[in-house]
Structures are given as structure tokens and as C-alpha cells.
Design a protein around this motif. Structure first.
Motif, PDB file in Angstrom:
ATOM      1  N   THR A   9       0.792  -1.139   0.033  1.00 15.55           N
ATOM      2  CA  THR A   9      -0.219  -0.072   0.003  1.00 15.55           C
ATOM      3  C   THR A   9       0.886   1.273  -0.033  1.00 15.55           C
ATOM      4  N   GLU A  11       0.672   3.985   2.097  1.00 14.89           N
ATOM      5  CA  GLU A  11       1.022   4.026   3.422  1.00 14.89           C
ATOM      6  C   GLU A  11       2.036   2.991   3.816  1.00 14.89           C
ATOM      7  N   GLY A  12       2.094   1.855   3.371  1.00 14.20           N
ATOM      8  CA  GLY A  12       3.077   0.807   3.887  1.00 14.20           C
ATOM      9  C   GLY A  12       4.520   1.205   3.370  1.00 14.20           C
ATOM     10  N   TYR A  14       5.266   4.202   2.199  1.00 10.08           N
ATOM     11  CA  TYR A  14       5.953   5.515   2.784  1.00 10.08           C
ATOM     12  C   TYR A  14       6.603   5.006   4.323  1.00 10.08           C
ATOM     13  N   MET A  15       6.166   4.284   5.064  1.00 12.36           N
ATOM     14  CA  MET A  15       6.587   3.878   6.098  1.00 12.36           C
ATOM     15  C   MET A  15       7.812   2.982   5.890  1.00 12.36           C
ATOM     16  N   ASP A  53       1.995  -3.872   5.840  1.00  8.47           N
ATOM     17  CA  ASP A  53       1.324  -2.803   5.453  1.00  8.47           C
ATOM     18  C   ASP A  53       0.540  -2.278   6.684  1.00  8.47           C
ATOM     19  N   TYR A  54       0.309  -3.049   7.549  1.00  4.99           N
ATOM     20  CA  TYR A  54      -0.734  -2.746   8.654  1.00  4.99           C
ATOM     21  C   TYR A  54       0.121  -1.947   9.921  1.00  4.99           C
ATOM     22  N   ALA A  90       0.185   3.284  12.420  1.00  6.94           N
ATOM     23  CA  ALA A  90       0.371   4.629  11.591  1.00  6.94           C
ATOM     24  C   ALA A  90       1.287   5.332  12.420  1.00  6.94           C
ATOM     25  N   SER A  92       3.259   8.832  13.118  1.00  2.21           N
ATOM     26  CA  SER A  92       3.453   9.942  12.470  1.00  2.21           C
ATOM     27  C   SER A  92       4.491  10.911  12.741  1.00  2.21           C
TER      28      SER A  92
END
Length: 122
Positions: A9, A11-12, A14-15, A53-54, A90, A92
Motif C-alpha cells: 500500500t 502507506e506501507g 511510505y513507512m 502494510d498494517y 500508523a 506520524s
């Protein structure tokens, strides 16, 4: 059950990019995809970050885990939480995560590499 391999994903991904930046300064760190499809960062065959991804889990100790878990975004992960590991879904605040992930590295690294890292900092 088939698990996705690596980060899929946005988000994944990017992380993972953020974690790679942090880990690039840590001696002898390797990145692998484990048998469950998780992206795992290791030092000398000892895992210190496990990602999907989580979210991610990272190595800590029981004393620090107790302090970290007082912040609402962190949780005690199943199966490895009893050993001091901490989870976050997530992240930040990447400045805070850099500190926590470097500490995770220090919990897994052999003394020789800890000494090397601390000498580079000073």
C-alpha cells in the motif's frame, strides 16, 4: 492463507522508506522479507523491526515498553509483546520513531556494533 510479500500500500511503502532512512545509519543492518511476507530489519540475524502494510513492531525491553505504551498510538503486539516488543499502526512522528528504532537496534546488536555506533555519534 497467502500473505502479501513486502509492502503493497502507499502507506506501507511510505513507512518502509522512512524506516530505511533511519536504518541506513545503523551498522550491519539487513532488510529481508520473512516467511510470512513481512519486511524485517535485522542485525547479525536478530530481528529488531518487523513490518507489514498494517504497521510495525519493534524490539524494546519490558521497562521501556511500559513507558512507550502510555502513548495512545502504541500497543502491545500478540505473541511477542510479552518480550517487550511494541507495535504501532500508523507512525506520524518520525523523529520519535527514529529514537525508538535506534533503541530497538541497540537491544539486538552485539556489543561490538553498539560500541561502533556510539563512537560514530560522539
Amino acid at each position: 492463507m497467502n500473505h502479501p510479500i513486502g509492502m503493497q500500500t502507499p502507506e506501507g511503502i511510505y513507512m518502509l522508506e522512512q524506516v530505511r532512512k533511519i536504518c541506513s545509519s545503523l551498522p550491519e543492518t539487513t532488510e529481508i522479507i520473512d516467511g510470512h511476507g513481512h519486511t524485517t530489519f535485522k542485525v547479525k540475524d536478530k530481528s529488531f523491526i518487523i513490518m507489514s502494510d498494517y504497521g510495525m513492531t519493534f524490539k524494546s525491553d519490558l521497562e521501556n515498553q511500559e513507558i512507550i505504551l502510555q502513548q495512545e498510538q502504541f500497543f502491545k503486539p500478540k505473541y511477542i509483546g510479552h518480550r517487550g516488543w511494541v507495535g504501532v499502526n500508523a507512525p506520524s512522528d518520525w523523529e520519535q520513531m527514529a529514537i525508538l528504532l535506534k533503541e530497538a537496534y541497540l537491544h539486538a546488536a552485539p556489543k561490538r556494533l553498539i560500541k561502533q555506533l556510539l563512537e560514530e555519534v560522539n
